[in-house]
Motif scaffolding. Structure first.
Motif, PDB file in Angstrom:
ATOM      1  N   UNK A 130     -76.122  94.250   5.526  1.00 51.36           N
ATOM      2  CA  UNK A 130     -76.115  93.359   6.686  1.00 51.36           C
ATOM      3  C   UNK A 130     -75.354  92.061   6.441  1.00 51.36           C
ATOM      4  N   UNK A 131     -74.799  91.863   5.251  1.00 46.78           N
ATOM      5  CA  UNK A 131     -74.197  90.579   4.908  1.00 46.78           C
ATOM      6  C   UNK A 131     -73.060  90.176   5.839  1.00 46.78           C
ATOM      7  N   UNK A 132     -72.180  91.098   6.179  1.00 42.92           N
ATOM      8  CA  UNK A 132     -71.059  90.768   7.073  1.00 42.92           C
ATOM      9  C   UNK A 132     -71.578  90.315   8.432  1.00 42.92           C
ATOM     10  N   UNK A 133     -72.546  91.019   8.974  1.00 48.52           N
ATOM     11  CA  UNK A 133     -73.117  90.644  10.262  1.00 48.52           C
ATOM     12  C   UNK A 133     -73.790  89.289  10.233  1.00 48.52           C
ATOM     13  N   UNK A 134     -74.464  88.991   9.129  1.00 48.63           N
ATOM     14  CA  UNK A 134     -75.112  87.680   8.987  1.00 48.63           C
ATOM     15  C   UNK A 134     -74.060  86.581   8.998  1.00 48.63           C
ATOM     16  N   UNK A 135     -72.972  86.780   8.276  1.00 54.10           N
ATOM     17  CA  UNK A 135     -71.903  85.771   8.241  1.00 54.10           C
ATOM     18  C   UNK A 135     -71.291  85.558   9.622  1.00 54.10           C
ATOM     19  N   UNK A 136     -71.023  86.633  10.327  1.00 56.09           N
ATOM     20  CA  UNK A 136     -70.436  86.514  11.662  1.00 56.09           C
ATOM     21  C   UNK A 136     -71.417  85.825  12.616  1.00 56.09           C
ATOM     22  N   UNK A 149     -67.803  96.842   2.146  1.00 62.33           N
ATOM     23  CA  UNK A 149     -67.090  95.604   1.857  1.00 62.33           C
ATOM     24  C   UNK A 149     -67.497  94.535   2.858  1.00 62.33           C
ATOM     25  N   UNK A 150     -68.042  93.450   2.346  1.00 64.06           N
ATOM     26  CA  UNK A 150     -68.450  92.349   3.218  1.00 64.06           C
ATOM     27  C   UNK A 150     -67.219  91.743   3.891  1.00 64.06           C
ATOM     28  N   UNK A 151     -66.170  91.501   3.116  1.00 63.79           N
ATOM     29  CA  UNK A 151     -64.982  90.876   3.694  1.00 63.79           C
ATOM     30  C   UNK A 151     -64.353  91.757   4.772  1.00 63.79           C
ATOM     31  N   UNK A 152     -64.326  93.058   4.553  1.00 62.70           N
ATOM     32  CA  UNK A 152     -63.782  93.974   5.569  1.00 62.70           C
ATOM     33  C   UNK A 152     -64.666  93.962   6.816  1.00 62.70           C
ATOM     34  N   UNK A 153     -65.976  93.963   6.627  1.00 61.35           N
ATOM     35  CA  UNK A 153     -66.900  93.921   7.763  1.00 61.35           C
ATOM     36  C   UNK A 153     -66.748  92.649   8.575  1.00 61.35           C
ATOM     37  N   UNK A 154     -66.571  91.525   7.890  1.00 59.79           N
ATOM     38  CA  UNK A 154     -66.371  90.251   8.588  1.00 59.79           C
ATOM     39  C   UNK A 154     -65.064  90.299   9.373  1.00 59.79           C
TER      40      UNK A 154
END
Length: 145
Positions: free
Chosen positions: A90-96, A124-129
């Motif tokens: 869920x890290x990418x979603x949290x950042x967004x 990949x967090x960066x790809x998800x963001x």
């Protein structure tokens, strides 16, 4: 240009590279920086019971943010920060979500740390963001990337 930057840091050299880059951008544009460190958690089960467990102590996450803020402020950058917690997936979603809530116009992240089979098992967090952010995303590469 950018006025409100969300900088994701993780306490590694990748996070240090993000800080160096956003400090330079903030100096050029007068932007403020909001530092975020997300303490990753994992779901662990043993077949009968289980739970969600953080993989880092709260004090460790706070230290990562405090050191980042000290570094940015020493360079004259207006900065604040927070520690959050979330499942690795869920890290990418949290950042967004945080970028949207803060009104950020740029999200700065480091590259993924996984290679080989680990890269297949972890998103990949960066790809998800980059795929879901409604604002610009800056992928900061370091010599170790």
């Amino acid at each position: 240009m950018y006025k409100n930057i969300l900088a994701a840091v993780d306490g590694t050299s990748h996070g240090a590279g993000v800080l160096d880059t956003v400090a330079s951008l903030a100096a050029l544009t007068g932007a403020s920086v909001h530092v975020i460190h997300i303490r990753p958690a994992q779901v662990i089960t043993d077949g009968i019971s289980g739970g969600v467990f953080a993989t880092e102590e709260p004090a460790e996450g706070r230290q990562v943010v405090d050191e980042a803020l000290t570094r940015l402020r020493a360079g004259g950058v207006t900065a604040d920060g927070e520690v959050d917690e979330g499942l690795r997936e869920d890290l990418a979603g949290i950042l967004v979500d945080r970028a949207t809530a803060l009104g950020a116009d740029l999200i700065a992240v480091g590259p993924g740390h996984y290679s080989g089979i680990s890269a297949l098992l972890h998103s990949s967090v960066s790809r998800g963001v980059a795929k879901s952010a409604p604002v610009s995303v800056l992928l900061v590469r370091t010599d170790e990337s």
